[in-house]
Write an enzyme that holds these catalytic residues in place. Sequence first.
Site, PDB file in Angstrom:
ATOM      1  N   CYS A  18       0.821  -1.212   0.000  1.00  0.00           N
ATOM      2  CA  CYS A  18       0.000   0.000   0.000  1.00  0.00           C
ATOM      3  C   CYS A  18       0.857   1.265   0.000  1.00  0.00           C
ATOM      4  O   CYS A  18       0.349   2.356  -0.222  1.00  0.00           O
ATOM      5  CB  CYS A  18      -0.939   0.023   1.210  1.00  0.00           C
ATOM      6  SG  CYS A  18      -2.160  -1.288   1.184  1.00  0.00           S
ATOM      7  N   HIS A  64      -2.724   2.741  -5.954  1.00  0.00           N
ATOM      8  CA  HIS A  64      -3.535   1.651  -6.495  1.00  0.00           C
ATOM      9  C   HIS A  64      -4.990   2.073  -6.232  1.00  0.00           C
ATOM     10  O   HIS A  64      -5.225   3.241  -5.931  1.00  0.00           O
ATOM     11  CB  HIS A  64      -3.187   0.320  -5.812  1.00  0.00           C
ATOM     12  CG  HIS A  64      -3.484   0.294  -4.358  1.00  0.00           C
ATOM     13  ND1 HIS A  64      -2.673   0.913  -3.422  1.00  0.00           N
ATOM     14  CD2 HIS A  64      -4.512  -0.226  -3.657  1.00  0.00           C
ATOM     15  CE1 HIS A  64      -3.197   0.751  -2.223  1.00  0.00           C
ATOM     16  NE2 HIS A  64      -4.310   0.070  -2.335  1.00  0.00           N
ATOM     17  N   HIS A  89      -9.549   1.026  -5.648  1.00  0.00           N
ATOM     18  CA  HIS A  89     -10.614   0.119  -5.222  1.00  0.00           C
ATOM     19  C   HIS A  89     -11.971   0.563  -5.792  1.00  0.00           C
ATOM     20  O   HIS A  89     -12.178   1.731  -6.070  1.00  0.00           O
ATOM     21  CB  HIS A  89     -10.740   0.101  -3.694  1.00  0.00           C
ATOM     22  CG  HIS A  89      -9.502  -0.339  -2.992  1.00  0.00           C
ATOM     23  ND1 HIS A  89      -9.067  -1.641  -3.003  1.00  0.00           N
ATOM     24  CD2 HIS A  89      -8.571   0.345  -2.269  1.00  0.00           C
ATOM     25  CE1 HIS A  89      -7.945  -1.742  -2.308  1.00  0.00           C
ATOM     26  NE2 HIS A  89      -7.614  -0.552  -1.853  1.00  0.00           N
ATOM     27  N   HIS A 102     -13.910   8.436  -8.945  1.00  0.00           N
ATOM     28  CA  HIS A 102     -12.889   8.684  -9.967  1.00  0.00           C
ATOM     29  C   HIS A 102     -11.903   9.747  -9.509  1.00  0.00           C
ATOM     30  O   HIS A 102     -11.393  10.533 -10.314  1.00  0.00           O
ATOM     31  CB  HIS A 102     -13.532   9.032 -11.318  1.00  0.00           C
ATOM     32  CG  HIS A 102     -14.061   7.819 -12.031  1.00  0.00           C
ATOM     33  ND1 HIS A 102     -15.114   7.084 -11.545  1.00  0.00           N
ATOM     34  CD2 HIS A 102     -13.663   7.187 -13.182  1.00  0.00           C
ATOM     35  CE1 HIS A 102     -15.360   6.056 -12.363  1.00  0.00           C
ATOM     36  NE2 HIS A 102     -14.492   6.097 -13.350  1.00  0.00           N
ATOM     37  N   GLU A 130     -13.815  -1.664   1.384  1.00  0.00           N
ATOM     38  CA  GLU A 130     -12.686  -1.386   0.498  1.00  0.00           C
ATOM     39  C   GLU A 130     -12.579  -2.513  -0.530  1.00  0.00           C
ATOM     40  O   GLU A 130     -12.160  -2.326  -1.663  1.00  0.00           O
ATOM     41  CB  GLU A 130     -11.407  -1.322   1.327  1.00  0.00           C
ATOM     42  CG  GLU A 130     -10.180  -1.040   0.513  1.00  0.00           C
ATOM     43  CD  GLU A 130      -8.918  -1.074   1.355  1.00  0.00           C
ATOM     44  OE1 GLU A 130      -8.711  -0.129   2.135  1.00  0.00           O
ATOM     45  OE2 GLU A 130      -8.141  -2.043   1.238  1.00  0.00           O
TER      46      GLU A 130
END
Lengths: 137, 137, 137, 137, 137, 137
Positions: A33, A39, A41, A80, A124
């Site tokens: 992480c 990254h 979700h 987004h 998540e």
Amino acid sequence: MIYLTRKMEFSAAHFYYNPEWSEEQNQRVFGKCANRHGHGHNYILEVTVAGTPDPQTGMVLDLAELKQLLEREITDRFDHRHLNFEVPELAGCQPTTENLAVTIWRLLAPKIRQGRLHRVRLYESPDLFVDCYGDTQ
Amino acid sequence: MIYLTRKMEFSAAHFYYNPEWSEEQNQRVFGKCANRHGHGHNYILEVTVAGTPDPQTGMVLDLAELKQLLEREITDRFDHRHLNFEVPELAGCQPTTENLAVTIWRLLAPKIRQGRLHRVRLYESPDLFVDCYGDTQ
Amino acid sequence: MIYLTRKMEFSAAHFYYNPEWSEEQNQRVFGKCANRHGHGHNYILEVTVAGTPDPQTGMVLDLAELKQLLEREITDRFDHRHLNFEVPELAGCQPTTENLAVTIWRLLAPKIRQGRLHRVRLYESPDLFVDCYGDTQ
Amino acid sequence: MIYLTRKMEFSAAHFYYNPEWSEEQNQRVFGKCANRHGHGHNYILEVTVAGTPDPQTGMVLDLAELKQLLEREITDRFDHRHLNFEVPELAGCQPTTENLAVTIWRLLAPKIRQGRLHRVRLYESPDLFVDCYGDTQ
Amino acid sequence: MIYLTRKMEFSAAHFYYNPEWSEEQNQRVFGKCANRHGHGHNYILEVTVAGTPDPQTGMVLDLAELKQLLEREITDRFDHRHLNFEVPELAGCQPTTENLAVTIWRLLAPKIRQGRLHRVRLYESPDLFVDCYGDTQ
Amino acid sequence: MIYLTRKMEFSAAHFYYNPEWSEEQNQRVFGKCANRHGHGHNYILEVTVAGTPDPQTGMVLDLAELKQLLEREITDRFDHRHLNFEVPELAGCQPTTENLAVTIWRLLAPKIRQGRLHRVRLYESPDLFVDCYGDTQ
């Protein structure tokens, strides 16, 4: 008292990084992480409102109004987006599921006009979620 | 002939942007996905292998071997990564679900040693997924 | 206070049988579950820990540490096991979802070091699950 | 104390309409739900019973007995029915998810003989559900 | 060739009844579905389009355009409607999942402008669905 | 041609063991599945029948008849059973998901009277499933 829950989704990017720590400590505590490219979700949010059904409508609250509130406060702010760079409410804290749920609670609680916010549940991933009840529990 | 499917997940960030286009054209074509801070998804990957069960084991392939292959080729390459910056195989193309599925096909097809790769299905979200069958269909 | 939930799965076999009863009484009370050849389930376990997010990490607990705890206490003990024959903690009681959840609570509660165990939810199937809150409720 | 939950489904039609209001007001408040031809849902019902596992059976209640109760009180009354026309218990109130959950609570609570009814959760769709705890919360 | 699938939902009421048959025959063939008050479902529709990703966008088709098409042809026509009374395209045939899927194919196939319609999958419930491939299979 | 799919579940126990191999070889090939106390799964079976909807009923087949067939051939034979000891059709082969799907195909194919069996899909867990199309593909 009835508890009504509405589910919605948003997609966002994030990473965990503590600038006061060394790169090694960030890696050790946050693992993958800590990758600062980020990254992401598909977050799933469940908003629960407690209230008494209105005798005329049979409803705890106006679902169209709730939908507008969630679009304005949640979708427009988080969907987004990159949580580390684009959400002022999260500045200065790690964008963990825990902190994100608390932030969502603070955004929604004062805006629920029929009934009162009872719980914010945030997934998540299908295997990890948190519940926030404000200061009531 | 039996078709065996293994499901796995990875989390990644991405955005869509065509550098040959103006900012306006990117916004018009890609909408919220053109946000260059990026957003992300919990991708769900289904890998289907076609084969004949081995009479001794009753299995199309060795599931432990498949798991190692998927960790090496998929998890290590895509999980907790930013698809626009960290995956050389995607360089020069939009990291759409379509292109990502084709890339995964090309990575896995030559490495399946028992049976043959039949299908790669990739979910970007529960409501949107693509199927790639290589050049066989 | 935040409640964080981690979901995991394990597969196990079991049957219900009370040796103090006749075969007929076992059949009448337990039905198909009394078949002593056993049957089995994909159990889904949700472990919920209550705590306050650490200001430095933004997390209620260290998820890697939780994962290790769950593998050591749950996966190694229950996964791919026959609950009637291989789990000493269940000796002398029916391996029902109720008793299994209580057993899991007792195994995990003293080992959670950050926060405290709040709830153990155990699904025997998508249509049947139990919740255990220890002695707090 | 253990909380056992059983999930079941039924399909029904309904619409929302307040005969004291004008057509315009019904449209404004209820939107598409005011269409008096009706529409419908696959309702998912979760019934939670709180109790102490019986030492002999390891169970909070007799699941076969619960199944019969749910078929008699819920399936026979609501499944493949039109809630506005065929369910006397709903006469005079809007057949909202809220009112339907309260009605189900009142039907089941006095009939649970082992343990006590703790919660009725009713999903109208995967994205909308209500919880009813009777008068206990 | 890539196959892209978009999932969406709509809620509708229906019943099965053949006016050329006696009440008894309708009951015998259609069972609870013959109840002319109607019942209903949350239908889940998966629309699959086959095509080659555009080199500039990396996409089989414009997802915003597909969304508009689905809202115009599917949501506006079927959502919150009674299939026996309000959908002219279904007049004269039983509104079964089979016939509804064929009807959706005929509505969408000529309107897909990028790629071609490959499959319509329609879930009446999580346990029952049909696939229609037009006349291609 | 329409493809109708019905989903159902059964719970069973099994293990993998080749009596011609040493204990060590069984452990190496089958891992935790070689534990001869057995473990188990909630199997999910999807049965797909291809056919043309009957003009009178709008249905590919009689769903009540299909339900009876599945209860007689599948539930009665596999549910709450130990696959290694109680299913003669599996004698002499490993009770893998592959072999179980083939066995189910052979049991159902000759008994489908309206339409023809197109596919048997069997999930051993949400992350692992196999498809069998008989000898047609």
